[in-house]
Design a protein around this motif. Sequence first.
Motif: not given
Length: 210
Positions: A1-6, A101-113
Amino acid sequence: MPSRKMYSAVTLFVCLCLTATTLADHHEPCRKNVNLNRGIAAMGTYTYDSVAEKLRFRTNETEMFNNSLSLDVLMFFEEGVFYKIDSKNQSCEKKSLQSVQHPLEIPSDAKLLSTVTLGSVALEGEGLKAKIWQGTLPVTKTGYTITTTVGCLPISALYTCDSTTLLFSNLQVETEVKDPDLLTLPSFCEGEPLEETPEGTVNSFLNEFI
C-alpha cells in the motif's frame, strides 16, 4: 500500500458529468436533485498536507477557463470539520465532515487493478508508468478509480455514484507545501460556530462538487 506523502498540487481540474436525473433520498447520500442541462466544471489550486491532514481548495477565476463553480474550502480531516470561506466578504461557514476521505488519497482497502504506461513504451521519455486503484467509499457508496505514478503521486481520480461521474485531474504536482499559511484558518473564521448538519446529509470534499 502506498506510503503517505506531503504534497501540493498546483492545478486541479474538476469535471462533473450528469447522464440522468436522480431523486433526492436522505438515506442514500450520493443521490441529489440535479438538472440534466447543468454541467459543473472548475479549475483551481489545492494544497494538501497529508501529515497534518489539511486541505485547501480554491477555484481560479481566469479568462482561459470559465468556472461555473466558485469555491474556497479549508478541510481539517483529523478534526472532522471544514470551512467554506468568502474572503471578499470576510465571512465563513463551519461545518462537520461525515466523510474524511481526501479524493486523491488511496484508501487502505483499495485494490490494485493494474500497472500501465501512459503514452508510449517504445519511445524514450514518452511514457509514464502508472498504477490504477479501484474500490468503493463506505460512507457515500461511491465507486472510485484512482491513477497514480509508481511513486504514488496522484494523476487523476474518477468517482461514480448512480448517474453522476466526478473527475479530478492533476497538473503540475509539487511535492512540498510552499505556503503553509494557506492551511491556516483566517482570523475572521476563528470562533465561528459549528452549523447543524441536516439529517441524512453527508458533508465531504466530494459533495462540494455534486
